[in-house]
Scaffold this active site. Structure first.
Site, PDB file in Angstrom:
ATOM      1  N   ARG A 277       5.729   3.921 -11.415  1.00  0.00           N
ATOM      2  CA  ARG A 277       5.450   3.014 -12.146  1.00  0.00           C
ATOM      3  C   ARG A 277       3.943   2.509 -12.319  1.00  0.00           C
ATOM      4  O   ARG A 277       3.398   2.518 -13.440  1.00  0.00           O
ATOM      5  CB  ARG A 277       5.762   1.410 -11.567  1.00  0.00           C
ATOM      6  CG  ARG A 277       7.180   1.521 -11.671  1.00  0.00           C
ATOM      7  CD  ARG A 277       7.982   0.093 -10.906  1.00  0.00           C
ATOM      8  NE  ARG A 277       7.915   0.448  -9.513  1.00  0.00           N
ATOM      9  CZ  ARG A 277       8.871   1.008  -8.836  1.00  0.00           C
ATOM     10  NH1 ARG A 277      10.093   1.001  -9.318  1.00  0.00           N
ATOM     11  NH2 ARG A 277       8.863   1.223  -7.291  1.00  0.00           N
TER      12      ARG A 277
ATOM     13  N   ARG B  54       7.019  15.437  -7.037  1.00  0.00           N
ATOM     14  CA  ARG B  54       8.045  16.060  -5.897  1.00  0.00           C
ATOM     15  C   ARG B  54       9.118  16.987  -6.864  1.00  0.00           C
ATOM     16  O   ARG B  54       9.769  17.800  -6.043  1.00  0.00           O
ATOM     17  CB  ARG B  54       8.862  14.931  -4.953  1.00  0.00           C
ATOM     18  CG  ARG B  54       9.707  13.759  -5.827  1.00  0.00           C
ATOM     19  CD  ARG B  54      10.383  12.890  -5.085  1.00  0.00           C
ATOM     20  NE  ARG B  54      10.875  11.706  -5.939  1.00  0.00           N
ATOM     21  CZ  ARG B  54      12.037  12.112  -6.551  1.00  0.00           C
ATOM     22  NH1 ARG B  54      12.585  13.185  -6.350  1.00  0.00           N
ATOM     23  NH2 ARG B  54      12.515  11.123  -7.351  1.00  0.00           N
TER      24      ARG B  54
ATOM     25  N   ALA C  26      -7.175   1.393  -1.020  1.00  0.00           N
ATOM     26  CA  ALA C  26      -7.100   0.153  -1.520  1.00  0.00           C
ATOM     27  C   ALA C  26      -5.850  -0.412  -1.479  1.00  0.00           C
ATOM     28  O   ALA C  26      -4.973  -0.345  -2.330  1.00  0.00           O
ATOM     29  CB  ALA C  26      -7.712   0.138  -3.063  1.00  0.00           C
TER      30      ALA C  26
ATOM     31  N   HIS D 229       7.488  -9.396  -3.972  1.00  0.00           N
ATOM     32  CA  HIS D 229       7.368  -8.168  -4.732  1.00  0.00           C
ATOM     33  C   HIS D 229       8.639  -7.634  -5.518  1.00  0.00           C
ATOM     34  O   HIS D 229       9.589  -8.322  -5.024  1.00  0.00           O
ATOM     35  CB  HIS D 229       7.148  -7.062  -3.845  1.00  0.00           C
ATOM     36  CG  HIS D 229       5.487  -6.763  -3.618  1.00  0.00           C
ATOM     37  ND1 HIS D 229       4.971  -7.745  -2.847  1.00  0.00           N
ATOM     38  CD2 HIS D 229       4.410  -6.058  -4.392  1.00  0.00           C
ATOM     39  CE1 HIS D 229       3.576  -7.498  -2.614  1.00  0.00           C
ATOM     40  NE2 HIS D 229       3.371  -6.715  -3.784  1.00  0.00           N
TER      41      HIS D 229
ATOM     42  N   LYS E 107      10.406  -2.068  -3.990  1.00  0.00           N
ATOM     43  CA  LYS E 107       9.299  -1.757  -2.938  1.00  0.00           C
ATOM     44  C   LYS E 107       9.779  -1.051  -1.623  1.00  0.00           C
ATOM     45  O   LYS E 107      10.633  -1.692  -0.988  1.00  0.00           O
ATOM     46  CB  LYS E 107       8.240  -3.002  -2.865  1.00  0.00           C
ATOM     47  CG  LYS E 107       7.228  -2.705  -1.969  1.00  0.00           C
ATOM     48  CD  LYS E 107       6.120  -3.769  -2.074  1.00  0.00           C
ATOM     49  CE  LYS E 107       4.803  -3.793  -1.101  1.00  0.00           C
ATOM     50  NZ  LYS E 107       4.174  -2.477  -1.428  1.00  0.00           N
TER      51      LYS E 107
ATOM     52  N   GLY F  13       1.054  -4.002   1.481  1.00  0.00           N
ATOM     53  CA  GLY F  13      -0.457  -3.667   2.168  1.00  0.00           C
ATOM     54  C   GLY F  13      -1.525  -4.924   1.850  1.00  0.00           C
ATOM     55  O   GLY F  13      -2.260  -5.009   2.520  1.00  0.00           O
ATOM     56  N   THR F  14      -1.234  -5.559   0.853  1.00  0.00           N
ATOM     57  CA  THR F  14      -1.842  -6.762   0.664  1.00  0.00           C
ATOM     58  C   THR F  14      -1.761  -7.818   1.537  1.00  0.00           C
ATOM     59  O   THR F  14      -2.673  -8.425   2.257  1.00  0.00           O
ATOM     60  CB  THR F  14      -1.642  -7.256  -0.808  1.00  0.00           C
ATOM     61  OG1 THR F  14      -1.629  -6.152  -1.725  1.00  0.00           O
ATOM     62  CG2 THR F  14      -2.677  -8.305  -1.393  1.00  0.00           C
TER      63      THR F  14
HETATM   64  N1  LIG Z   1      -3.009  -0.667  -4.362  1.00  0.00           N
HETATM   65  C1  LIG Z   1      -2.610  -1.271  -5.468  1.00  0.00           C
HETATM   66  O1  LIG Z   1      -2.951  -2.087  -6.132  1.00  0.00           O
HETATM   67  C2  LIG Z   1      -1.005  -0.773  -5.958  1.00  0.00           C
HETATM   68  C3  LIG Z   1      -0.232   0.032  -4.997  1.00  0.00           C
HETATM   69  N2  LIG Z   1       1.068   0.261  -5.088  1.00  0.00           N
HETATM   70  C4  LIG Z   1       1.491   1.233  -4.039  1.00  0.00           C
HETATM   71  O2  LIG Z   1       1.584   2.443  -4.888  1.00  0.00           O
HETATM   72  C5  LIG Z   1       2.568   3.214  -4.333  1.00  0.00           C
HETATM   73  C6  LIG Z   1       3.548   3.636  -5.586  1.00  0.00           C
HETATM   74  O3  LIG Z   1       3.915   2.383  -6.375  1.00  0.00           O
HETATM   75  P1  LIG Z   1       4.855   2.510  -7.504  1.00  0.00           P
HETATM   76  O4  LIG Z   1       4.395   3.116  -8.648  1.00  0.00           O
HETATM   77  O5  LIG Z   1       5.548   1.211  -7.819  1.00  0.00           O
HETATM   78  O6  LIG Z   1       6.215   3.467  -6.796  1.00  0.00           O
HETATM   79  P2  LIG Z   1       7.126   4.241  -7.717  1.00  0.00           P
HETATM   80  O7  LIG Z   1       8.293   4.434  -6.855  1.00  0.00           O
HETATM   81  O8  LIG Z   1       7.574   3.834  -9.122  1.00  0.00           O
HETATM   82  O9  LIG Z   1       6.341   6.029  -7.743  1.00  0.00           O
HETATM   83  C7  LIG Z   1       6.003   6.673  -6.664  1.00  0.00           C
HETATM   84  C8  LIG Z   1       6.082   8.036  -6.985  1.00  0.00           C
HETATM   85  O10 LIG Z   1       5.842   8.903  -6.013  1.00  0.00           O
HETATM   86  C9  LIG Z   1       6.450  10.043  -6.464  1.00  0.00           C
HETATM   87  N3  LIG Z   1       6.666  10.992  -5.064  1.00  0.00           N
HETATM   88  C10 LIG Z   1       7.562  10.736  -4.250  1.00  0.00           C
HETATM   89  N4  LIG Z   1       7.253  11.680  -3.246  1.00  0.00           N
HETATM   90  C11 LIG Z   1       6.455  12.684  -4.052  1.00  0.00           C
HETATM   91  C12 LIG Z   1       5.707  13.820  -3.685  1.00  0.00           C
HETATM   92  N5  LIG Z   1       6.302  14.538  -2.208  1.00  0.00           N
HETATM   93  N6  LIG Z   1       4.665  14.298  -4.280  1.00  0.00           N
HETATM   94  C13 LIG Z   1       4.419  13.609  -5.515  1.00  0.00           C
HETATM   95  N7  LIG Z   1       4.855  12.437  -5.889  1.00  0.00           N
HETATM   96  C14 LIG Z   1       5.978  12.114  -5.093  1.00  0.00           C
HETATM   97  C15 LIG Z   1       7.853   9.889  -7.037  1.00  0.00           C
HETATM   98  O11 LIG Z   1       8.512  10.528  -7.730  1.00  0.00           O
HETATM   99  C16 LIG Z   1       7.644   8.154  -7.822  1.00  0.00           C
HETATM  100  O12 LIG Z   1       7.007   8.964  -9.098  1.00  0.00           O
HETATM  101  C17 LIG Z   1       3.364   2.292  -3.463  1.00  0.00           C
HETATM  102  O13 LIG Z   1       3.209   2.395  -2.027  1.00  0.00           O
HETATM  103  C18 LIG Z   1       2.797   1.063  -3.858  1.00  0.00           C
HETATM  104  O14 LIG Z   1       3.206  -0.009  -2.666  1.00  0.00           O
HETATM  105  C19 LIG Z   1       1.681  -0.289  -6.129  1.00  0.00           C
HETATM  106  C20 LIG Z   1       1.000  -1.187  -7.048  1.00  0.00           C
HETATM  107  C21 LIG Z   1      -0.442  -1.600  -6.734  1.00  0.00           C
HETATM  108  O1  LIG Z   2       4.410  -1.928  -4.339  1.00  0.00           O
HETATM  109  C1  LIG Z   2       3.783  -2.622  -5.147  1.00  0.00           C
HETATM  110  O2  LIG Z   2       4.286  -2.935  -6.172  1.00  0.00           O
HETATM  111  C2  LIG Z   2       2.644  -3.188  -4.533  1.00  0.00           C
HETATM  112  N1  LIG Z   2       2.038  -2.734  -3.547  1.00  0.00           N
HETATM  113  C3  LIG Z   2       0.676  -3.151  -2.843  1.00  0.00           C
HETATM  114  C4  LIG Z   2       0.934  -3.805  -1.839  1.00  0.00           C
HETATM  115  O3  LIG Z   2       1.804  -3.279  -0.930  1.00  0.00           O
HETATM  116  O4  LIG Z   2       0.284  -4.747  -1.500  1.00  0.00           O
HETATM  117  C5  LIG Z   2      -0.070  -3.995  -3.882  1.00  0.00           C
HETATM  118  C6  LIG Z   2       0.499  -4.835  -5.165  1.00  0.00           C
HETATM  119  O5  LIG Z   2       0.939  -5.969  -4.225  1.00  0.00           O
HETATM  120  C7  LIG Z   2       1.680  -4.143  -5.667  1.00  0.00           C
END
Ligand SMILES: NC(=O)C1=CN([C@@H]2O[C@H](COP(=O)(O)OP(=O)(O)OC[C@H]3O[C@@H](n4cnc5c(N)ncnc54)[C@H](O)[C@@H]3O)[C@@H](O)[C@H]2O)C=CC1
Ligand SMILES: O=C(O)C1=N[C@H](C(=O)O)C[C@H](O)C1
Length: 267
Positions: A14, A37, A125, A155, A159, A165-166
């Site tokens: 996503r 992956r 972050a 969320h 998730k 994390g936030t």
């Molecule tokens: N810091 C921020 O502002 C935000 C952080 N996040 C975090 O970002 C991360 C991803 O969130 P989403 O995109 O919603 O998850 P998602 O599940 O949609 O995407 C994760 C991706 O990682 C890939 N993946 C899994 N194993 C892998 C590997 N060995 N090598 C490469 N790719 C691999 C999956 O195939 C998938 O496409 C989560 O930890 C989430 O908590 C999400 C939204 C905002």
């Molecule tokens: O998994 C998410 O979607 C998000 N992850 C981050 C968190 O764990 O705080 C940031 C945001 O809340 C979205």
């Protein structure tokens, strides 16, 4: 402006899909490879629904970091994989911008030391949305005046990690200004386990809600004599995170230490 060469881990996720669009949009960003992956050996342009970007896809991060010349890794994967990628990137002199959540204190400490030893910038972050950064800062300010506080993070139900994390970062920031207090009734008992949420080491409760339809939301509720204060942030889509990703990629080019939280680089 110097072109920043980027490896993106998790392009099909996503957040990853939004990041592909961001990199494509920014003239000074170039996507030079992806970590996925699956799809080893293909190009991003071979995948359905992706733009014509001729970036090779790797499964093995070591092979990718050895073969591809890159400035920055953007990691948007899973808690387990994000930690492996981050460490390997620093070891290969590639600066990681990590949105992936789930790092604990020991892991952050270990990465801080590695970044120092390698003189390589790292940005971890927990939230890239500017509104979320402000929500955390406002909560930190409010905690000077209110000792009683609980965090409710909400969320989507895909998730993996809880609390978010936030939520964890907010509790850490609040603890810097809040005078410690044992909250609630001293004799309170949970008749159903977990009813009072997770408790951080500083005694702040975090409650995690997971529901379809949600994206990323958080309320910090302070209580005082005859009053309460609620500070709330909502991300309604993942585009809300991209200006923070852009800022982090640009800023990391000037760093040689680990920075945990965008509040340290947003004025
Ligand atoms: N810091 C921020 O502002 C935000 C952080 N996040 C975090 O970002 C991360 C991803 O969130 P989403 O995109 O919603 O998850 P998602 O599940 O949609 O995407 C994760 C991706 O990682 C890939 N993946 C899994 N194993 C892998 C590997 N060995 N090598 C490469 N790719 C691999 C999956 O195939 C998938 O496409 C989560 O930890 C989430 O908590 C999400 C939204 C905002
Ligand atoms: O998994 C998410 O979607 C998000 N992850 C981050 C968190 O764990 O705080 C940031 C945001 O809340 C979205």
């Amino acid at each position: 402006m110097k072109i920043i060469k980027i490896i993106l881990a998790g392009p099909r996720g996503r957040m990853g899909r939004e990041a592909v669009e961001l990199i494509q949009r920014e003239e000074h960003f170039e996507l030079v490879a992806c970590l996925d992956r699956v799809n080893e050996g293909k190009r991003l342009s071979d995948l359905d629904g992706f733009p014509q970007i001729d970036a090779p896809i790797y499964k093995d991060p070591v092979k990718c970091f050895q073969e591809i010349e890159a400035d920055v890794l953007i990691d948007l994967t899973t808690p387990e994989i994000g930690k492996i990628h981050t460490k390997l990137a620093v070891e290969h002199g590639i600066r990681p911008v990590v949105g992936t959540t789930g790092f604990n204190e020991e892991e952050l400490q270990e990465l801080t030391e590695l970044a120092d030893a390698k003189k390589t910038g790292v940005i971890i972050a927990p939230n890239f949305a500017v509104g979320a950064i402000l929500m955390m800062k406002f909560a930190q300010m409010a905690a000077k005046h209110f000792q009683d506080v609980e965090i409710i993070e909400l969320h989507h139900d895909r998730k993996l990690d809880a609390p978010s994390g936030t939520g964890i970062k907010t509790a850490e920031m609040i603890s810097k200004t809040r005078t410690p207090k044992q909250q609630g009734h001293p004799n309170e008992e949970e008749t159903i386990q977990g009813a009072r949420g997770a408790e951080t080491k500083d005694g702040i409760r975090i409650h995690s809600v997971r529901l379809p339809g949600l994206v990323a939301h958080q309320e910090v509720i302070f209580g005082g004599e005859g009053q309460s204060l609620t500070i709330r942030h909502d991300s309604y889509n993942r585009a809300s995170f991209m200006s923070g990703v852009k800022l982090a990629v640009e800023t990391i080019m000037t760093l040689d230490v680990l920075v945990y939280g965008l509040e340290n680089i947003i004025e």
